[in-house]
Design a protein around this motif. Structure first.
Motif, PDB file in Angstrom:
ATOM      1  N   ASP A  54      38.660  40.563  32.356  1.00 14.19           N
ATOM      2  CA  ASP A  54      38.310  40.377  33.765  1.00 14.19           C
ATOM      3  C   ASP A  54      37.064  39.506  33.889  1.00 14.19           C
ATOM      4  O   ASP A  54      36.990  38.604  34.735  1.00 14.19           O
ATOM      5  CB  ASP A  54      38.086  41.740  34.413  1.00 14.19           C
ATOM      6  CG  ASP A  54      37.776  41.615  35.894  1.00 14.19           C
ATOM      7  OD1 ASP A  54      38.565  40.972  36.605  1.00 14.19           O
ATOM      8  OD2 ASP A  54      36.741  42.146  36.331  1.00 14.19           O
ATOM      9  N   GLU A  55      36.074  39.778  33.028  1.00 17.72           N
ATOM     10  CA  GLU A  55      34.858  38.961  33.039  1.00 17.72           C
ATOM     11  C   GLU A  55      35.176  37.521  32.633  1.00 17.72           C
ATOM     12  O   GLU A  55      34.609  36.572  33.187  1.00 17.72           O
ATOM     13  CB  GLU A  55      33.820  39.564  32.088  1.00 17.72           C
ATOM     14  CG  GLU A  55      32.488  38.832  32.053  1.00 17.72           C
ATOM     15  CD  GLU A  55      31.700  38.970  33.337  1.00 17.72           C
ATOM     16  OE1 GLU A  55      30.904  38.063  33.629  1.00 17.72           O
ATOM     17  OE2 GLU A  55      31.890  39.969  34.054  1.00 17.72           O
ATOM     18  N   LEU A  56      36.096  37.369  31.696  1.00 18.41           N
ATOM     19  CA  LEU A  56      36.496  36.019  31.294  1.00 18.41           C
ATOM     20  C   LEU A  56      37.232  35.298  32.420  1.00 18.41           C
ATOM     21  O   LEU A  56      37.118  34.076  32.563  1.00 18.41           O
ATOM     22  CB  LEU A  56      37.381  36.076  30.044  1.00 18.41           C
ATOM     23  CG  LEU A  56      36.682  36.396  28.729  1.00 18.41           C
ATOM     24  CD1 LEU A  56      37.686  36.375  27.579  1.00 18.41           C
ATOM     25  CD2 LEU A  56      35.549  35.406  28.448  1.00 18.41           C
ATOM     26  N   GLN A  57      38.021  36.047  33.208  1.00 16.69           N
ATOM     27  CA  GLN A  57      38.674  35.431  34.361  1.00 16.69           C
ATOM     28  C   GLN A  57      37.637  34.930  35.354  1.00 16.69           C
ATOM     29  O   GLN A  57      37.761  33.835  35.907  1.00 16.69           O
ATOM     30  CB  GLN A  57      39.594  36.446  35.049  1.00 16.69           C
ATOM     31  CG  GLN A  57      40.864  36.755  34.287  1.00 16.69           C
ATOM     32  CD  GLN A  57      41.775  35.544  34.194  1.00 16.69           C
ATOM     33  OE1 GLN A  57      42.184  34.954  35.182  1.00 16.69           O
ATOM     34  NE2 GLN A  57      42.092  35.162  32.973  1.00 16.69           N
ATOM     35  N   LEU A  58      36.601  35.720  35.556  1.00 19.19           N
ATOM     36  CA  LEU A  58      35.520  35.311  36.444  1.00 19.19           C
ATOM     37  C   LEU A  58      34.808  34.080  35.882  1.00 19.19           C
ATOM     38  O   LEU A  58      34.538  33.113  36.608  1.00 19.19           O
ATOM     39  CB  LEU A  58      34.529  36.476  36.600  1.00 19.19           C
ATOM     40  CG  LEU A  58      33.444  36.333  37.657  1.00 19.19           C
ATOM     41  CD1 LEU A  58      34.051  36.172  39.033  1.00 19.19           C
ATOM     42  CD2 LEU A  58      32.526  37.552  37.630  1.00 19.19           C
ATOM     43  N   GLY A  59      34.519  34.118  34.572  1.00 23.85           N
ATOM     44  CA  GLY A  59      33.894  32.961  33.952  1.00 23.85           C
ATOM     45  C   GLY A  59      34.808  31.757  33.940  1.00 23.85           C
ATOM     46  O   GLY A  59      34.352  30.614  34.108  1.00 23.85           O
ATOM     47  N   GLY A  60      36.128  31.994  33.752  1.00 24.70           N
ATOM     48  CA  GLY A  60      37.082  30.884  33.770  1.00 24.70           C
ATOM     49  C   GLY A  60      37.157  30.217  35.126  1.00 24.70           C
ATOM     50  O   GLY A  60      37.266  28.989  35.225  1.00 24.70           O
TER      51      GLY A  60
END
Length: 566
Positions: A302-308
């Motif tokens: 989820d954090e990677l989706q935000l960062g992506g």
């Protein structure tokens, strides 16, 4: 509503992230190796516990010592692995920030103006901060989770292939729920970022134009705009929260069920003699241990989706097309000409076929009512904007055919908007080019500088310069830049009229021999110019010397009479 800057595609984001990480193969190999060793040492403890449970009285001191030793070794390796991942992440983040700054500085000014400050400000602050969190925390933890999870599954399979079945039972649930979430999360976060940028843009406009809003009694309209922006931002964040509330319960089920199922199946297999107590104990501990990297992996996705999403917005800046195509042709002279130029804002022309020729060394004043197109014409003559139709040339070469660096060495624009960077006054002046202190003082003297000395720290956190001093600083930079053509867009408007007159007289010697295009609201500037161009309704209605235009008794004469009588 402002025009939004582009957003990079999923493929572009993945490709860039892959290239960014693979730029440092040695650091990546070190991080993976340390994580692998930490995972392997972590697998020894459950195996030792299994031996201890099956044979509680056999070598208890030795087994307990071994457990303690491997726990310490695992902690030390995990610490080093995390630092190695963090160093790799910081390197990648530093490179991304540098590339982003390069792309921002290359943005056409016309694009920045159309996009507004909110979108670009949100990308340079909120998106960079969120990406930093992903790189610093989410990326290393995902790496740890992948390596640890892989080795744990292998250890579980070696302990008892039969007890892999409880783990496989929840794979469809985790796969389908995570796939459902990931298909929607990126767009949800992009919508969230866009809503935040729109809200920032509206707030920035309201704060910057607070006096205008009050003077025009538009407070209600600005409140309504702010409320609408906050409502959209709330709706966007509520939607992304809804997605997480649906996804997270399936994850929690996926963590608990394998442990319970392993104990149940393991107990049955032990009762029927298919597994030993040590195998059941080790397998249960492995499955329980597997839940931690699995939880870390899925929640950090989820954090990677935000960062992506943030990375997609940052990379989108590089997708903005250039407004110039350098041809490599060098100007044969320094004369500037505009041939039947037209320029539009929001598909509405504000200049309607303007033509103008300037001789080298000429001083031209552009005057006219507010909104007539004076500043737009000045920006075209400075090469800031490209005309929609027609051409603006320097020595018969279109300004848009010149590389931006070459153009800025020859033609410079100074407006009412100036930025004072944090640093010494010397640093602010030396931005133009490295110069001796004597040259810097001469430039300050040319603009009648009365502010702090060269060693004084100015800008944010330092000595605050007045608006007039900020304009003087911008003009001193112009003196150091030494272009042959200057476009001054009301460059002394924030200075007291008497001081502005003295400043313009001081600049007279510096500007001698240069082509000067002065967009002025103080008509003494026009009085001193070689020629005056009167711009009305996007056209040059009058062009001539001050005396000629006064004698015609036209628009300029009326402006002069009104201004001279006040």
């Amino acid at each position: 509503m402002s025009e939004r800057l582009p957003v990079a595609s999923r493929e572009d984001v993945r490709s860039y992230a892959r290239r960014l990480v693979l730029r440092h193969p040695r650091e990546l190999a070190l991080a993976l190796g340390l994580h692998g060793l930490a995972a392997i040492t972590g697998l020894v403890t459950p195996w030792l516990f299994g031996r201890l449970v099956e044979n509680p009285g056999e070598h208890i001191d030795l087994i307990a010592g071994g457990i303690a030793l491997f726990v310490v070794i695992q902690a030390a390796l995990t610490r080093q692995a995390f630092f190695a991942s963090a160093r790799l992440g910081e390197k990648a983040l530093a490179e991304l920030r540098e590339e982003f700054i390069d792309q921002v500085l290359r943005l056409p000014l016309s694009t920045v103006e159309r996009a507004g400050t909110g979108d670009l400000l949100a990308r340079t602050t909120r998106d960079v901060d969120q990406l930093s969190g992903s790189v610093r925390h989410a990326a290393p933890q995902v790496l740890i989770a992948l390596v640890t999870g892989l080795f744990t599954v292998v250890a579980l399979g070696l302990t008892s292939p039969l007890l892999l079945l409880p783990v496989l039972l929840v794979v469809p649930l985790l796969f389908l729920s995570t796939r459902w979430y990931l298909q929607r999360a990126r767009d949800a976060y992009l919508r969230e970022h866009a809503a935040w940028a729109e809200m920032t843009d509206g707030l920035a406009e309201t704060v910057t134009g607070a006096r205008t809003v009050t003077a025009l009694r538009r407070e209600t309209g600005r409140h309504e705009r702010t409320d609408a922006d906050i409502t959209e931002s709330w709706a966007a964040e509520r939607y992304s929260l809804k997605l997480r509330m649906i996804w997270y319960p399936s994850l929690e089920i996926g963590y608990v069920v394998p442990v319970v199922a392993t104990l149940l199946f393991g107990g049955l297999f032990y009762i029927h003699g298919h597994l030993s107590l040590a195998q059941v104990t080790a397998a249960t501990l492995y499955v329980q241990q597997l839940s931690r990297p699995l939880d870390m992996l899925l929640t950090q996705l989820d954090e990677l989706q935000l960062g992506g999403a943030s990375l997609a917005r940052l990379l989108g800046v590089s997708a903005v097309p250039s407004d110039r195509e350098p041809s490599g042709e060098r100007p044969a002279g320094t004369e500037i000409s505009a041939k039947d130029v037209r320029y539009a804002y929001a598909e509405r022309d504000v200049l309607h076929g303007v033509s103008l020729d300037l001789a080298p060394g000429e001083r031209l004043a552009i005057v006219g009512p507010s909104g007539a197109g004076k500043s737009t014409l000045g920006r075209l003559l400075a090469g800031i904007h490209a005309p929609r139709e027609g051409a603006v040339t320097l020595g018969e070469v279109p300004l848009t055919d010149l590389p931006l660096d070459d153009l800025r060495h020859q033609v410079a624009l100074v407006t009412q908007e100036h930025h004072v960077f944090r640093g010494t006054l010397r640093d602010n002046l030396a931005l133009v080019r490295p110069s001796s202190d004597d040259d810097l003082r001469a430039a300050l003297e040319a603009v009648a500088w009365t502010g702090p000395g060269l060693d004084e720290v100015v800008g944010s956190g330092g000595t605050t310069l007045t608006p007039a001093q900020a304009q003087q600083l911008a003009l001193a930079r112009l003196v150091l830049a030494d272009p042959h053509t200057l476009v001054l867009d009301e460059a002394t408007s924030l200075i007291d009229p008497r001081a502005a007159r003295d400043l313009e007289r001081s600049l007279g010697a510096v500007l001698e021999g240069r082509t000067v295009i002065a967009i002025a609201h103080r008509l003494h500037t026009a009085h001193d110019a070689d020629r005056v161009a009167v711009v009305e309704d996007g056209l040059i209605s009058e062009l001539g010397t001050h005396d000629e235009l006064v004698a015609r008794s036209g628009s300029y004469a009326a402006l002069w009479t009104t201004w001279h009588s006040t």
